[in-house]
Design an enzyme around this catalytic site. Structure first.
Site, PDB file in Angstrom:
ATOM      1  N   LYS A 110      48.164 -25.847  13.843  1.00  0.00           N
ATOM      2  CA  LYS A 110      48.025 -25.414  15.231  1.00  0.00           C
ATOM      3  C   LYS A 110      47.660 -23.931  15.346  1.00  0.00           C
ATOM      4  O   LYS A 110      47.104 -23.511  16.351  1.00  0.00           O
ATOM      5  CB  LYS A 110      49.291 -25.713  16.029  1.00  0.00           C
ATOM      6  CG  LYS A 110      49.480 -27.204  16.244  1.00  0.00           C
ATOM      7  CD  LYS A 110      50.636 -27.513  17.161  1.00  0.00           C
ATOM      8  CE  LYS A 110      50.791 -29.000  17.396  1.00  0.00           C
ATOM      9  NZ  LYS A 110      51.236 -29.734  16.192  1.00  0.00           N
TER      10      LYS A 110
HETATM   11  C1  LIG Z   1      50.920 -31.153  16.007  1.00  0.00           C
HETATM   12  C2  LIG Z   1      50.959 -31.686  14.635  1.00  0.00           C
HETATM   13  C3  LIG Z   1      50.345 -32.907  14.293  1.00  0.00           C
HETATM   14  C4  LIG Z   1      49.675 -33.797  15.322  1.00  0.00           C
HETATM   15  O1  LIG Z   1      48.514 -33.239  15.865  1.00  0.00           O
HETATM   16  P1  LIG Z   1      47.980 -33.755  17.288  1.00  0.00           P
HETATM   17  O2  LIG Z   1      46.835 -32.869  17.621  1.00  0.00           O
HETATM   18  O3  LIG Z   1      49.130 -33.572  18.246  1.00  0.00           O
HETATM   19  O4  LIG Z   1      47.607 -35.178  17.125  1.00  0.00           O
HETATM   20  C5  LIG Z   1      50.384 -33.326  12.977  1.00  0.00           C
HETATM   21  N1  LIG Z   1      51.013 -32.591  12.037  1.00  0.00           N
HETATM   22  C6  LIG Z   1      51.616 -31.427  12.321  1.00  0.00           C
HETATM   23  C7  LIG Z   1      52.309 -30.682  11.241  1.00  0.00           C
HETATM   24  C8  LIG Z   1      51.613 -30.924  13.630  1.00  0.00           C
HETATM   25  O5  LIG Z   1      52.226 -29.760  13.890  1.00  0.00           O
END
Ligand SMILES: *Cc1c(COP(=O)(O)O)cnc(C)c1O
Length: 466
Positions: A103
């Protein structure tokens, strides 16, 4: 390029409005008016350029230079990605940013965008006027079972303008609260809410870049030049550990733009609403369960609405109809054969249990998977992706790239459990220095006893007043 709502409000917004407002007035999400095509010579001119230059080229297709002049955009991108170290191949490690999760890639950029737009607005004001500010409100799975470090990372941030609210409830509850407060016009006008969850378009946009970047990295590793005659035979399959459907949706945009993606695999844990939707066309929430991959413990995927808009668009080619259908989708939905066919053209899906996740982490550390050269420690989210990847039936011209979404040290419970029978494994050895001492630091949190938007609203008002 302008932006519109998935729920049919006739209002067109600029990029900056879409980013600052986050959620459309009618409760929908913003999507671009069209998905831009790639320039004819993208395979040559986009290759062998730094990640930041590639980001500039892709963002420029979605952000008019009248809103962010080219030089300014370059500057924002450079400052967004200066804190990243270089990622790997095949397993696309996206967790080399400041908080060790994928993210960061989008949030670093989004933070800089907020800053840029606010500075621009405030520069026009006289000394006597009050400056524009925003209140960023986000939902996160945070400090659930296996994620002590994950939680500690954010709750020990010392800055006075960061407030952590611990809500008794699930991530879905938190996301609901966020959406309720965004839709409360008076509250929103008073505090100028900004969205950082992937309901914000800029998150989706920022994530498109690494799909292109990894494609070029793959070509390099295969020693294929732009005029190699077999280059057009190279196809990609991306496997994406999925929760809110933001990451995989960015891959969908890359595919629609023209990147040669054969398929995108939606990898879910036991919270399998998306997998069920894929398999039987039914989108129905049957309640959330806690798993070893907490960032994917989601049953109402925000970005599903964006995807649905495109599906309905292809099926009907008729705007009004789509808006009605997308609007109803919040309450559960069943699609017919035509749409299911469209879904299967671009996607695949797989559901992975906790036990399978643990087994995969163990296998990859013990080098028992095929073609593996050295031990690798997977985080539980990435392990869900890798397990899903192994289940795919792919031909030899398809290259699989699994997105590695978090650093394994963030999810110590799952990793230690998976590797408990391996005496030589020491968790310390994989812990980045940034995590040392985190659990002893003072936490700053306010408790919210019930998942009730009213309670959250009160706390926000109180904190901002003081
Ligand atoms: C947020 C997240 C996901 C999922 O991603 P999305 O965009 O919400 O589908 C998967 N793995 C980790 C470690 C995350 O922080």
């Amino acid at each position: 390029m302008k932006y519109r709502s998935t729920r049919g409000s006739p209002k067109s917004l600029s990029f900056s409005e879409a980013v600052l407002v986050g959620l459309a007035e009618d409760g929908g999400l913003f999507i671009p008016h069209y998905i831009p095509n790639l320039p004819i010579d993208w395979r040559t001119t986009w290759r062998n350029i730094p990640y930041t230059t590639l980001a500039h080229k892709i963002f420029s297709l979605y952000i008019p230079s009248s809103e962010i002049p080219s030089k300014d955009l370059e500057n924002i991108i450079n400052r967004s990605y200066s804190s990243f170290k270089t990622p790997n191949l095949y397993l696309l490690e996206l967790f080399h940013g400041p908080t060790f999760a994928f993210k960061d890639v989008a949030l670093q950029f989004l933070g800089k965008l907020f800053e840029y737009f606010l500075e621009k607005q405030n520069a026009k004001k006289s000394n006597a006027e009050e400056l524009n500010k925003i209140t960023v409100l986000g939902a996160t799975s945070g400090d659930t079972g296996g994620a002590a470090i994950y939680g500690a990372e954010m709750t020990t941030v010392p800055d006075d303008n960061v407030h952590n609210l611990v809500v008794e409830g699930t991530f879905d509850d938190c996301q609901d609260i966020v959406k309720t407060l965004f839709n409360d016009t008076l509250f929103n006008q008073k505090f100028h809410l900004g969205a950082v969850n992937s309901i914000n378009w800029a998150r989706i946009l920022a994530q498109i870049v690494y799909y292109f970047h990894s494609y070029f990295q793959l070509l390099d590793s295969l020693n294929l030049t732009p005029d190699s005659h077999n280059i057009s035979g190279v196809k990609l399959q991306y496997i994406v550990p999925t929760g809110n459907f933001g990451d995989v949706l960015s891959g969908y945009y890359a595919k629609q733009m023209g990147l040669p993606i054969d398929s995108l695999v939606i990898a879910t844990n036991s919270n399998d609403i998306l997998d069920q939707f894929y398999k039987n066309g039914r989108y129905e929430n049957s309640g959330v369960v806690e798993t070893l991959s907490p960032a994917m413990d989601i049953t109402v995927s925000s970005n599903f609405e964006r995807w649905l808009w495109y599906l309905a668009y292809e099926e009907t080619e008729h705007d009004e109809e789509i808006d009605k259908r997308v609007n109803r989708a919040g309450k559960g939905l069943l699609i017919g054969d035509v749409l299911q066919k469209i879904v299967r053209r671009d996607f695949n899906s797989a559901r992975v249990t906790d036990q399978e996740t643990l087994d995969t982490i163990n296998r990859y550390y013990s080098c028992k998977s095929k073609d593996q050269l050295s031990p690798y420690v997977l985080d539980p989210h990435t392990a869900v992706g890798v397990t899903a990847a192994e289940r795919q039936h792919v031909t030899s011209e398809i290259y699989q790239i699994c997105l590695a979404t978090a650093h394994p040290a963030k999810f110590s419970d799952a990793v230690e459990k998976a590797l408990e029978n391996i005496p030589s494994f020491r968790f310390d050895a994989i812990t980045p220095p940034e995590f040392k001492g985190l659990l002893e630091k003072k936490k700053r949190i306010s408790h919210v006893d019930r998942a009730d938007p009213e309670l959250v609203r009160e706390i926000i008002e109180r904190e901002l007043k003081s």
